[in-house]
Scaffold this active site. Structure first.
Site, PDB file in Angstrom:
ATOM      1  CG  HIS A   1      -2.025  -1.034   1.288  1.00  0.00           C
ATOM      2  ND1 HIS A   1      -3.328  -0.739   0.790  1.00  0.00           N
ATOM      3  CD2 HIS A   1      -1.883  -2.092   1.749  1.00  0.00           C
ATOM      4  CE1 HIS A   1      -4.008  -1.914   0.904  1.00  0.00           C
ATOM      5  NE2 HIS A   1      -3.023  -2.848   1.445  1.00  0.00           N
TER       6      HIS A   1
ATOM      7  CG  HIS B   1      -5.732  -4.794   5.639  1.00  0.00           C
ATOM      8  ND1 HIS B   1      -5.715  -3.528   5.129  1.00  0.00           N
ATOM      9  CD2 HIS B   1      -4.843  -5.638   4.544  1.00  0.00           C
ATOM     10  CE1 HIS B   1      -5.388  -3.193   4.041  1.00  0.00           C
ATOM     11  NE2 HIS B   1      -4.891  -4.525   3.685  1.00  0.00           N
TER      12      HIS B   1
ATOM     13  CG  HIS C   1      -4.908  -6.113  -0.300  1.00  0.00           C
ATOM     14  ND1 HIS C   1      -3.855  -5.671   0.084  1.00  0.00           N
ATOM     15  CD2 HIS C   1      -4.597  -6.128  -1.820  1.00  0.00           C
ATOM     16  CE1 HIS C   1      -3.061  -4.925  -0.841  1.00  0.00           C
ATOM     17  NE2 HIS C   1      -3.543  -5.337  -1.866  1.00  0.00           N
TER      18      HIS C   1
ATOM     19  CG  ASN D   1      -1.300  -8.722  -0.187  1.00  0.00           C
ATOM     20  OD1 ASN D   1      -0.771  -9.098  -1.036  1.00  0.00           O
ATOM     21  ND2 ASN D   1      -1.331  -7.271   0.144  1.00  0.00           N
TER      22      ASN D   1
HETATM   23 ZN   LIG Z   1      -3.760  -4.750   1.969  1.00  0.00          ZN
END
Ligand SMILES: [Zn+2]
Length: 365
Positions: free
Chosen positions: A116, A231, A269, A291
């Site tokens: 990011h 996240h 993500h 990720n």
């Molecule tokens: Zn991310």
């Protein structure tokens, strides 16, 4: 099918070292065709980087090693001033050179990436790109395989305009750009999206088409699309994972621009805490990179916590433990002992990720 990408019956052959340029596009094409994806792990120093390389060696598959802006700053050491991103730039370069040196020794192919980068952090990627241009002039290949720009907080057209500008610069270095459309929920590295409007957590297929139109003639790019992913690991909440958004986006671009199947390379993500079923479904819709950060942080820290608890009586002083008042604790104190436990924990978690993503054993090198 791209040259170099074998049929799904065969394994893909890769050379150890950093995968860049058309080789990276071939790798992503192979992943889509054989319905697998690669884990992308955030590293913060040589220990976590080496654990990532070891995981790739055990899984017999390439790994994506990435540095976030704050991870790169940590790589340089938190002692340094970072007001002009100088520590993050230097840490990124140091991390890349470390991984480049060690990938050959571990004998594994690696994709080197930065994570990011919001608008206010662009001076970081600017500095890393300048170093990348110098590296390219000397070596004929880029320092990093790819960079991510996360301008998802900006209006769509502004996001894509900046991405187009950077991709123009990066294409000259045969680099790939990762963009973000929609917002990844949760909190990571000081960016808190945990209270963002729920509609922003789902990317629309029309936005993906717009990105395709703006960027596909400029260079290679991947898309971090939002499908309710977050996240971090949280108790199940209101945000529902909808990987079908990825499928709908692929089919929309395919139909509108008459491309082949799955024209886009998607990035997942917030892979931590996802179930194997959710991962398999997302990968089947063209996710080529997932990720994973929080789960590997946990896997690194947990064995160290256990060690510290078990050896507590040996860590109260340099001399003296339950075996005697003058017994030395040198062996328990040495950080190499417990840091390596963290490295092994992280490597094992990444091997599991390779299995979840279907990439385990699908490569030769
Ligand atoms: Zn991310």
């Amino acid at each position: 099918m791209l040259p170099g990408a074998h049929t799904h019956m065969a394994t893909m052959k890769l050379k150890p070292g950093v995968v860049t340029g058309t080789s990276l596009q071939e790798l992503f094409a192979y992943c889509k065709e054989s319905k697998c994806a690669l884990p992308a792990v955030n590293v913060i120093g040589s220990h976590t980087a080496n654990a990532a390389l070891q995981a790739a060696r055990e899984a017999k598959a390439p790994i994506i090693v990435q540095l976030s802006q704050s991870g790169a700053q940590f790589y340089a050491g938190k002692f340094l001033d970072n007001s002009a991103q100088q520590a993050s730039i230097a840490g990124s370069i140091a991390g890349a050179l470390h991984v480049r040196t060690m990938a050959a020794v571990y004998g594994v192919p690696v994709v080197l990436h930065t994570d990011h980068c919001a608008a206010k952090l662009l001076p970081w990627v600017d500095g890393v790109l300048t170093a990348g241009e110098e590296y390219f002039a000397k070596n004929g290949e880029p320092l990093f395989s790819s960079h991510m720009l996360d301008l998802s907080e900006e209006p769509l057209e502004h996001n894509l305009e900046i991405c187009r500008k950077y991709l123009t610069r990066m294409a000259k270095l045969k680099m790939t750009l990762e963009i973000e459309l929609g917002v990844t929920g949760g909190e990571e590295d000081g960016v808190d999206n945990s209270d963002v409007d729920a509609s922003k957590l789902y990317t629309s297929p029309s936005d993906v088409l717009r990105a395709y139109d703006v960027l596909s003639s400029v260079g290679a790019f991947t898309v971090a699309a939002s499908f309710g992913n977050t996240h971090g690991v949280y108790a199940p909440g209101n945000v529902k994972l909808k990987p079908s958004i990825l499928d709908a986006s692929q089919k929309f671009v395919e139909k509108e621009r008459k491309t082949g199947a799955k024209p886009l390379d998607f990035v997942f993500h917030g892979g931590s805490g996802s179930t194997p079923e959710e991962i398999t479904e997302a990968v089947s819709y063209g996710v080529i990179k997932m990720n994973i950060d929080t789960d590997t942080q946990w896997a690194f820290t947990q064995p160290i916590k256990k060690f510290m608890d078990e050896k507590s009586a040996y860590l109260q002083a340099q001399l003296g433990n339950p075996e005697g008042p003058n017994k030395p604790n040198k062996k328990v104190i040495d950080p190499r002992g417990w840091i390596h436990l963290g490295e092994k924990g992280q490597a094992a978690r990444l091997v599991q990720a390779f299995k979840d993503l279907g990439a385990f054993g699908k490569f030769e090198f």
